[in-house]
Design an enzyme around this catalytic site. Sequence first.
Site, PDB file in Angstrom:
ATOM      1  N   SER A 123       5.192  -4.836  -0.703  1.00  0.00           N
ATOM      2  CA  SER A 123       4.027  -4.794  -1.592  1.00  0.00           C
ATOM      3  C   SER A 123       2.730  -5.038  -0.840  1.00  0.00           C
ATOM      4  CB  SER A 123       4.202  -5.882  -2.653  1.00  0.00           C
ATOM      5  OG  SER A 123       3.023  -6.023  -3.385  1.00  0.00           O
ATOM      6  N   TYR A 149       4.553 -14.196  -5.373  1.00  0.00           N
ATOM      7  CA  TYR A 149       5.150 -12.857  -5.375  1.00  0.00           C
ATOM      8  C   TYR A 149       4.975 -12.201  -4.002  1.00  0.00           C
ATOM      9  CZ  TYR A 149       5.611  -7.872  -5.978  1.00  0.00           C
ATOM     10  OH  TYR A 149       5.961  -6.557  -5.795  1.00  0.00           O
ATOM     11  N   LYS A 153       7.892 -11.407  -0.915  1.00  0.00           N
ATOM     12  CA  LYS A 153       8.135 -10.093  -0.293  1.00  0.00           C
ATOM     13  C   LYS A 153       7.921 -10.179   1.219  1.00  0.00           C
ATOM     14  CE  LYS A 153       8.981  -7.283  -3.771  1.00  0.00           C
ATOM     15  NZ  LYS A 153      10.057  -6.287  -3.812  1.00  0.00           N
TER      16      LYS A 153
END
Length: 341
Positions: A123, A149, A153
């Site tokens: 991402s 988040y 990743k």
Amino acid sequence: MNVLVTGGAGYIGSHAALRLLEDGHAVTVIDDLSRGNQGAMDALEGIGSDFAFVAGDIGDRPRVESLLRERSIEVVMHFAALTYVGESTQQPLRYYRNNTASALALIEAMEAVGVRRMVFSSSAATYGEPPPELIPIREDCPQRPINPYGQSKLHVEQILADYARAKRDAGQDFAFASLRYFNVAGNDGKLRLGEDHDPETHLIPICLAVALGQRKAITIFGTDYPTPDGTCIRDYVHVEDLIDAHVSVMHALRPGDARAYNIGIGKGYSVREVIDACRRVTDIKFTEVEGKRREGDPPSLFADPSKIRKDLRWRASHTSLEKIIESAWQWRQQHPRGYGR
Ligand code: UDP
């Protein structure tokens, strides 16, 4: 090839499974359906010649190992993850468990069975809040996530990089690519699959739900950002282009590769511009409300996709925001309740 698509019942994973089936690959989907849609799996039945769906958790290593063996998996496309920035700031442990620890278990299962290729769904959130001079963002932009988040990743990218290095040093074959997505929109041109999240938090699907009268208004999260109209800027790539990048990368991977590519159209649109485009596409003058900033949102994120263009000649074929929204609107009108939960 025999491909395992983790998270293949989700929005992006299901589009990957569809494309791989249409290209003649044998596709196995594993998805725990916590966020994915059984309806997407039903839609894939009968497409291609070899499709299997397993409801399960990628953190369940013995189960994943058996699956890798039974289906003679050669490459893993790893999409399974929780993907909400806001939620990740409230439930960080859940994100590290689901996104990082489960990915580690998956990679360990691949190691145990000897599966040597992974295309990892990463991402742009791994870049955090780059300074204005580094936007549009290239792959060498420092990765400093500002929310769990993005961090969850980035951990997986780092695990893969260390693992690939160790395998290379040992003279063993392993290769992976991390594809750093920006924003994704649109759906399958034949309207077999669509975008349906529960809960729905994404800008375009919410605008379309407002246009359909299912919600009262779209709330703009922050109008005081340092951008021309005060709202956040994002790069919206069509899901079919995104998947096309995955397929190109899958075919290009060679022993020892540790690649990273930014996937975007290379142009950013503000939240207000997206809302206006949704109004034009739907021809409905739906209501907007100005709200507070959402925690964890950087002001501007858009890609410099020149590396993948140069290496693999990939470029987004859908570059009109309105056309991208148009495909999402068509599916929504046909499926006002999404997959019908
Ligand atoms: N956004 C918004 N209102 C909403 C949902 C999203 O203003 O109801 C904004 C959000 O703050 C971000 C952009 O729209 O700047 C895209 O958000 P989305 O959740 O679609 O994707 P993300 O950027 O989080 O991956």
